[in-house]
Design a protein around this motif. Sequence first.
Motif, PDB file in Angstrom:
ATOM      1  N   ASN A  40       0.822  -1.204   0.000  1.00 44.83           N
ATOM      2  CA  ASN A  40       0.000   0.000   0.000  1.00 44.83           C
ATOM      3  C   ASN A  40       0.862   1.264   0.000  1.00 44.83           C
TER       4      ASN A  40
ATOM      5  N   GLN B 140      -3.149   4.293  -3.035  1.00 43.78           N
ATOM      6  CA  GLN B 140      -2.186   3.703  -2.090  1.00 43.78           C
ATOM      7  C   GLN B 140      -1.772   4.778  -1.086  1.00 43.78           C
TER       8      GLN B 140
ATOM      9  N   PRO C 215      -8.065  -2.997  -4.906  1.00 42.54           N
ATOM     10  CA  PRO C 215      -7.285  -4.234  -4.919  1.00 42.54           C
ATOM     11  C   PRO C 215      -6.541  -4.357  -6.249  1.00 42.54           C
TER      12      PRO C 215
ATOM     13  N   GLN D 201      -6.382 -11.205 -10.271  1.00 39.20           N
ATOM     14  CA  GLN D 201      -6.801 -12.051  -9.163  1.00 39.20           C
ATOM     15  C   GLN D 201      -6.983 -13.488  -9.636  1.00 39.20           C
TER      16      GLN D 201
ATOM     17  N   VAL E 187     -11.544 -10.252  -4.254  1.00 42.20           N
ATOM     18  CA  VAL E 187     -10.844  -9.303  -3.385  1.00 42.20           C
ATOM     19  C   VAL E 187     -11.430  -7.913  -3.618  1.00 42.20           C
TER      20      VAL E 187
ATOM     21  N   LEU F 257      -6.641  -4.882   2.863  1.00 41.00           N
ATOM     22  CA  LEU F 257      -5.887  -5.640   1.865  1.00 41.00           C
ATOM     23  C   LEU F 257      -4.615  -6.214   2.465  1.00 41.00           C
ATOM     24  N   ASP F 258      -4.359  -7.453   2.111  1.00 34.66           N
ATOM     25  CA  ASP F 258      -3.140  -8.141   2.508  1.00 34.66           C
ATOM     26  C   ASP F 258      -2.740  -9.021   1.346  1.00 34.66           C
ATOM     27  N   PHE F 259      -1.551  -9.551   1.382  1.00 35.82           N
ATOM     28  CA  PHE F 259      -1.153 -10.511   0.351  1.00 35.82           C
ATOM     29  C   PHE F 259      -0.119 -11.454   0.927  1.00 35.82           C
TER      30      PHE F 259
ATOM     31  N   ARG G 201       2.570 -12.960  -5.763  1.00 35.80           N
ATOM     32  CA  ARG G 201       1.742 -12.613  -4.616  1.00 35.80           C
ATOM     33  C   ARG G 201       0.265 -12.815  -4.927  1.00 35.80           C
ATOM     34  N   THR G 202      -0.460 -13.276  -3.931  1.00 36.26           N
ATOM     35  CA  THR G 202      -1.910 -13.417  -4.022  1.00 36.26           C
ATOM     36  C   THR G 202      -2.538 -12.525  -2.959  1.00 36.26           C
ATOM     37  N   SER G 203      -3.473 -11.681  -3.390  1.00 30.74           N
ATOM     38  CA  SER G 203      -4.119 -10.741  -2.466  1.00 30.74           C
ATOM     39  C   SER G 203      -5.335 -11.370  -1.809  1.00 30.74           C
TER      40      SER G 203
ATOM     41  N   ASN H 224      -8.463 -10.261   1.625  1.00 29.01           N
ATOM     42  CA  ASN H 224      -8.971  -9.259   2.568  1.00 29.01           C
ATOM     43  C   ASN H 224      -9.178  -9.836   3.957  1.00 29.01           C
TER      44      ASN H 224
END
Length: 716
Positions: free
Chosen positions: A106, A149, A467, A471, A495, A530-532, A541-543, A545
């Motif tokens: 972010n 961001q 996001p 995805q 997401v 949001l996290d990944f 990376r896969t996002s 929530n």
Amino acid sequence: MRWRFGVSTVVAGSALLSVRPALAQADPQSPITNPSLSITVTATRLDEARSSIQPSLGATTYAFTPRTIDNVPLGENTPLNQVLLRAPGVVQDSFGQIHVRGDMGNVQYRLDGVQLPEGLSLFNNVLATRYAARMSLLTGALPAQYGLQTAGVVDITLKSGTTDPSAEFSITGGSRNYAQPAFSYGGRSGKIDYFAAGQYIHNGLGIDNPTSSFTPIHDDTDQWYGLTKVTGIVDENTRLSFIAGGASSNFQIPNSPFVAPNFTVNGVNSWNSSILDQRQWEQTYFAVASLQKSYENLNFQLSAFTRYSSLLYQPDAFGDLLYNGIAPRTKRTSFSTGVQGDGSWKVTNAHTLRGGFLVQRERATSFTQGNTLPLVPEPDDPDGGFVASGNPVGFTDGSDLTGWTYGLYMQDEWRIAPTVTVNFGARFDAINGATQENQLSPRVNVVWQPSSTFTARIGYARYFTPPPLLQISAGSIAALAGTVAFPEVTTSDPVRAERADYFDAGVTATPLPGLTLGLGAYYKIAQNSLDFGQFGAPVTRTSFNYANVIIKGVEFTASYDEGPWSVYFNGAFGNSMGKNINSAQFSFGADELAYIANNYITLDHTQGWTFSTGAAYTFNADREWATKVSTDILFGSGLRTTVVTPNDLSLPNYAVVNASLVQKIPIGLGKGTQLRFDVINLFDNQYQIRNGLGIGVGASQFGQRQTFLLTLAQKF
């Protein structure tokens, strides 16, 4: 004839020169008799006018000057993320990632006021530190011009031929096959200003070592970085600029020795894990064209931008099957184009209106082709169980998505009293991609400055963070049905955009010349945070929530920069708690999801205590044999790992000490010669950044071991 100059204020942060003749001999340093000086004055004034369009009023700002950057190990040769680690509240993670104030990623990057779209790069920095004439990290309750961001805004003012009118070449070499040639060149021809810089890096430290060994196995990297900036002054109020740059990197994925395979493939169930050959390529290219106009009380900048990035993972075709049960060759691309406009109008001495917009289109593609191991009925199992077959089968999967992002803001900087300023406004953001969402976000900051040595601020911001467009779809999961790669949980809710309320307060004091003290606190309440994480074999990376997240913390900063001394100390404590993963659930086990659905957990990227401190002293600062010695320390109390429940324990704390020696050598060549000696991790501390356990953590990583580096730089 001699000319006398006076300064008349036009807008905050800018000034116009007023000129009147007098009976005297012509002054060679006058803008009238010296066109070069006139262009320099115009360029400087336009730089100040651009700063007035997008001020940081009310935000927490940490500035990096050329002097502070030079005090960091390797100076401007150091990666950008390593410089940012010297700011308060910035936490180190694996793969060179940083976390600002408890957020996962972010972070926004701006070049000369223009926001760069997010890309796909994971291991490389894309931007090089040597590009920056000055740089700031903005955090907290940001004014309305900063959207999308928002955990941190890295605001970079690029070098130019006006600020750096010279050529410089350097070569760095040392431990771990380290080689880094670099150059920069800036100048001006009439009304055209130009600057270019580039560097190449090769070493054996491409990605964090998965073991504590002194030398990683299979960890070479080659990286190229380049940037060009050309600026043309049309008239005293108008400027055109063009920026183009890029980075291309390839990485070996490091290996862990003596690891037994998890599967049998074509009758083979033993393998030397040290010879695995997994690789990753990352490329990013960007361009920005801007028109800036300043007229009396009006200033605006209109920019068009584009960015292309790609990521390619190449597996070890046989080894990945043995260890992961799947060997996917994956390529992801992202191509973004857009327009950004920002402007300011000083209505009265008490009111300055600002507004702007952003429109961006992104196309993201993904294609995967590979092999995996199918599941077959287990012989003689009365319960009908399945086991992995040793005969791989092929699969393919792909996606092609197009998304739009829109942003619009308006705000008023209102000086309600000589010592009190209120900056209030709102922005509206909308996305149309994998999901369709929008939000109106109010912002307000109050700044009290009773004297030139003390400032207090308090602010609130509503945030909306889209996001990533790319995805994992339900079709991607279905493509692996009946194989060992098929997830335990098949739910894959989309997401969504993060929505957050952010509160920030702080004070800054300068009780003595050169001494600055700061104290701040923040509190964030987020929905669909949001996290990944790294899931599966490809290093991408896969996002996902968290439905609810609370982030809070405090920061302290102190710096003294006067004469030969430059000293700083930053300390921070933060905590991030999340509950209920409500998207991309296929990435997790059923037990993990069930626990997190009903319990707040500490987020995996949380590090309670973070400190950075350093000191530099220059001997004979005014002489041609100037010598500077410096040292700094990075301390972290450790990221999270899982022992019993998700992310329930911190990894051991660590402290890394670095040291540098910089010596000017007056050999009479060009504008100066400099020799620099740096030691990274002076005492060879072995510390672990990740241990492969925790939510979203895919592998173990250790910090860089002791490294010696020598740089020779020549300026012409």
